[in-house]
Design an enzyme around this catalytic site. Sequence first.
Site, PDB file in Angstrom:
ATOM      1  N   HIS A 219     -15.380  -3.120 -25.256  1.00  0.00           N
ATOM      2  CA  HIS A 219     -16.449  -4.051 -24.865  1.00  0.00           C
ATOM      3  C   HIS A 219     -17.804  -3.374 -24.621  1.00  0.00           C
ATOM      4  O   HIS A 219     -18.800  -4.051 -24.397  1.00  0.00           O
ATOM      5  CB  HIS A 219     -16.067  -4.822 -23.590  1.00  0.00           C
ATOM      6  CG  HIS A 219     -16.180  -4.014 -22.328  1.00  0.00           C
ATOM      7  ND1 HIS A 219     -15.181  -3.192 -21.882  1.00  0.00           N
ATOM      8  CD2 HIS A 219     -17.181  -3.895 -21.424  1.00  0.00           C
ATOM      9  CE1 HIS A 219     -15.559  -2.609 -20.757  1.00  0.00           C
ATOM     10  NE2 HIS A 219     -16.771  -3.008 -20.456  1.00  0.00           N
TER      11      HIS A 219
HETATM   12  C1  UD1 Z   1     -20.674  -6.077 -18.020  1.00  0.00           C
HETATM   13  C2  UD1 Z   1     -21.245  -4.808 -17.419  1.00  0.00           C
HETATM   14  C3  UD1 Z   1     -20.385  -3.625 -17.800  1.00  0.00           C
HETATM   15  C4  UD1 Z   1     -18.939  -3.864 -17.443  1.00  0.00           C
HETATM   16  C5  UD1 Z   1     -18.454  -5.187 -18.010  1.00  0.00           C
HETATM   17  C6  UD1 Z   1     -17.067  -5.483 -17.504  1.00  0.00           C
HETATM   18  C7  UD1 Z   1     -23.693  -4.815 -17.210  1.00  0.00           C
HETATM   19  C8  UD1 Z   1     -24.962  -4.290 -17.772  1.00  0.00           C
HETATM   20  N1  UD1 Z   1     -22.596  -4.557 -17.931  1.00  0.00           N
HETATM   21  O1  UD1 Z   1     -20.741  -5.954 -19.425  1.00  0.00           O
HETATM   22  O2  UD1 Z   1     -20.828  -2.473 -17.114  1.00  0.00           O
HETATM   23  O3  UD1 Z   1     -18.149  -2.822 -17.972  1.00  0.00           O
HETATM   24  O4  UD1 Z   1     -19.324  -6.244 -17.581  1.00  0.00           O
HETATM   25  O5  UD1 Z   1     -16.379  -6.378 -18.298  1.00  0.00           O
HETATM   26  O6  UD1 Z   1     -23.689  -5.412 -16.165  1.00  0.00           O
HETATM   27  N2  UD1 Z   1     -19.570 -13.374 -21.972  1.00  0.00           N
HETATM   28  C9  UD1 Z   1     -18.852 -14.527 -22.094  1.00  0.00           C
HETATM   29  N3  UD1 Z   1     -18.191 -14.997 -20.998  1.00  0.00           N
HETATM   30  C10 UD1 Z   1     -18.196 -14.390 -19.798  1.00  0.00           C
HETATM   31  C11 UD1 Z   1     -18.945 -13.195 -19.675  1.00  0.00           C
HETATM   32  C12 UD1 Z   1     -19.619 -12.697 -20.766  1.00  0.00           C
HETATM   33  O7  UD1 Z   1     -18.804 -15.125 -23.155  1.00  0.00           O
HETATM   34  O8  UD1 Z   1     -17.558 -14.869 -18.847  1.00  0.00           O
HETATM   35  C13 UD1 Z   1     -20.274 -12.839 -23.162  1.00  0.00           C
HETATM   36  C14 UD1 Z   1     -21.673 -13.399 -23.330  1.00  0.00           C
HETATM   37  O9  UD1 Z   1     -21.915 -13.540 -24.688  1.00  0.00           O
HETATM   38  C15 UD1 Z   1     -22.536 -12.288 -22.771  1.00  0.00           C
HETATM   39  C16 UD1 Z   1     -21.757 -11.040 -23.147  1.00  0.00           C
HETATM   40  O10 UD1 Z   1     -20.398 -11.421 -23.042  1.00  0.00           O
HETATM   41  O11 UD1 Z   1     -23.833 -12.290 -23.308  1.00  0.00           O
HETATM   42  C17 UD1 Z   1     -22.046  -9.844 -22.285  1.00  0.00           C
HETATM   43  O12 UD1 Z   1     -21.835 -10.163 -20.900  1.00  0.00           O
HETATM   44  P1  UD1 Z   1     -22.581  -9.327 -19.752  1.00  0.00           P
HETATM   45  O13 UD1 Z   1     -22.078  -9.750 -18.434  1.00  0.00           O
HETATM   46  O14 UD1 Z   1     -24.043  -9.344 -19.970  1.00  0.00           O
HETATM   47  O15 UD1 Z   1     -22.160  -7.842 -20.055  1.00  0.00           O
HETATM   48  P2  UD1 Z   1     -20.715  -7.225 -20.346  1.00  0.00           P
HETATM   49  O16 UD1 Z   1     -20.706  -6.724 -21.731  1.00  0.00           O
HETATM   50  O17 UD1 Z   1     -19.665  -8.184 -19.926  1.00  0.00           O
HETATM   51  N1  UDP Z   2      -8.720  -6.102 -17.189  1.00  0.00           N
HETATM   52  C1  UDP Z   2      -8.019  -7.310 -17.085  1.00  0.00           C
HETATM   53  N2  UDP Z   2      -7.811  -8.032 -18.228  1.00  0.00           N
HETATM   54  C2  UDP Z   2      -8.248  -7.628 -19.451  1.00  0.00           C
HETATM   55  C3  UDP Z   2      -8.961  -6.396 -19.543  1.00  0.00           C
HETATM   56  C4  UDP Z   2      -9.194  -5.678 -18.390  1.00  0.00           C
HETATM   57  O1  UDP Z   2      -7.605  -7.696 -15.997  1.00  0.00           O
HETATM   58  O2  UDP Z   2      -8.016  -8.346 -20.435  1.00  0.00           O
HETATM   59  C5  UDP Z   2      -8.969  -5.325 -15.961  1.00  0.00           C
HETATM   60  C6  UDP Z   2      -8.497  -3.899 -16.024  1.00  0.00           C
HETATM   61  O3  UDP Z   2      -7.127  -3.818 -15.665  1.00  0.00           O
HETATM   62  C7  UDP Z   2      -9.411  -3.216 -15.029  1.00  0.00           C
HETATM   63  C8  UDP Z   2     -10.719  -3.974 -15.189  1.00  0.00           C
HETATM   64  O4  UDP Z   2     -10.372  -5.226 -15.794  1.00  0.00           O
HETATM   65  O5  UDP Z   2      -8.942  -3.368 -13.724  1.00  0.00           O
HETATM   66  C9  UDP Z   2     -11.668  -3.216 -16.068  1.00  0.00           C
HETATM   67  O6  UDP Z   2     -12.730  -4.046 -16.400  1.00  0.00           O
HETATM   68  P1  UDP Z   2     -13.592  -3.857 -17.731  1.00  0.00           P
HETATM   69  O7  UDP Z   2     -12.841  -3.079 -18.744  1.00  0.00           O
HETATM   70  O8  UDP Z   2     -14.048  -5.213 -18.116  1.00  0.00           O
HETATM   71  O9  UDP Z   2     -14.882  -3.090 -17.193  1.00  0.00           O
HETATM   72  P2  UDP Z   2     -15.225  -1.567 -16.833  1.00  0.00           P
HETATM   73  O10 UDP Z   2     -14.142  -1.031 -15.975  1.00  0.00           O
HETATM   74  O11 UDP Z   2     -15.398  -0.831 -18.124  1.00  0.00           O
HETATM   75  O12 UDP Z   2     -16.534  -1.691 -16.138  1.00  0.00           O
END
Ligand code: UD1
Ligand code: UDP
Length: 381
Positions: A219
């Site tokens: 992601h």
């Molecule tokens: C964010 C965090 C990242 C973290 C990740 C965990 C920032 C800059 N990044 O990244 O550090 O590792 O969360 O998962 O804060 N979207 C959906 N539904 C949702 C959420 C997101 O469709 O419920 C899609 C949208 O298109 C959105 C994109 O995902 O634009 C990115 O979401 P965003 O929260 O901006 O950043 P992440 O990539 O999720």
């Molecule tokens: N996780 C989850 N379901 C998923 C993928 C990840 O519950 O389908 C959990 C995972 O076990 C961990 C956390 O989400 O505890 C990690 O989040 P993510 O990978 O989104 O973000 P990051 O840690 O890179 O910020």
Amino acid sequence: MIKIVTIIGARPQIIKAAALSRAIKNKFSNDITEIIVHTGQHYDENMSQVFFDELGIPAPNYNLNVGSGSHGKQTATMIAGIEEILVNEKPNAIVLYGDTNSTLAGAIAASKIHVPVIHIEAGLRSFNKAMPEEVNRIMCDHVSTLLFSPTKTGFQNLLNEGFKANNEKPYNANNPKIYHSGDVMYDNSLHFSEVAEQKTTVIAKHSLQKNNFILATIHRNNNTDEPIRLNALFNALYKISEENKLDVLLPLHPRTAKLLEFNLDQELHQKIKASMHFKIIKPVSFLEMIALEKNCKIVMTDSGGVQKEAFYFEKPCVILRPETEWVELVECGTAIITDANEQKIIEAFKTLTSKSDMQFPKLYGDGKASEFICGEMKGNL
Ligand code: UD1
Ligand code: UDP
């Protein structure tokens, strides 16, 4: 009684906050009142609500419903919402987790109106400021009053940036206190490890063979947004799965799911869709994720949390990033950094799956980091 405002927003923060809320409920209910603010950064049912249902986290007192957007717009909207809540609630401190835009927004809103900032997961550095997370965590650390680092390396990073190990009370943003506390995510993994397998059916549901499948997550923005990198990652996973007749289970973040349509080569996408072994599913719950981590052969991920959970459950991990802030995983030899390099990923898979002497020392605390943090909050705010 002290009052804290906890900010959550992204999936891993909801999970991390569960550990602290549990410690407050079980051991500090007479000392700490927690107000939970969900920024709404993540909002899909399987990116947010599922964790409240499953991990026993109290419902948020506030939801800012900010949703997705550019960094500036998303963060600015959060800042305004958090500021208003802080002014009304007048807490003793704000508690922030990790390195997302929700973390940064909390740090800016609170520090400007002199609400002490407590940063959980302080000190981690990738030394790559092209990552939005690196910018967020540096800015948050440098306005914090209590900084809890999960690792020795994180603690050392703070010292290297000028933080002092022996500051005396009273603590404030100009005289902060830094700790090596252990990792609240390790607390959670230990706590939910047993029930995860009892309460979930994810292995059977996807017809997976125990210890004989790859668990992958992707992601990170540079991987999803750059077609060359995204194609290299999926090519490597596809080749490994076909050559080894090995299932790949990929619970896909919505960001990646959306960008696959635009950035993945059409032919590769079709091959993956037709493959018996390549299983792309929606994000799973935390208990399902733990069950998958415990039962897979190897983890391949660009997630921060998932690379550590692989280690907690003694599984090797291919890190699909150019660097990691969890450097001890690589130093132990249980994880290999490959970046989005197809050949390196294939080589790392071979190396890690043929190793028989892996050691997984206890690097992330004793499973009681949250209780330690609560004790320090109680004594120092
Ligand atoms: C964010 C965090 C990242 C973290 C990740 C965990 C920032 C800059 N990044 O990244 O550090 O590792 O969360 O998962 O804060 N979207 C959906 N539904 C949702 C959420 C997101 O469709 O419920 C899609 C949208 O298109 C959105 C994109 O995902 O634009 C990115 O979401 P965003 O929260 O901006 O950043 P992440 O990539 O999720
Ligand atoms: N996780 C989850 N379901 C998923 C993928 C990840 O519950 O389908 C959990 C995972 O076990 C961990 C956390 O989400 O505890 C990690 O989040 P993510 O990978 O989104 O973000 P990051 O840690 O890179 O910020």
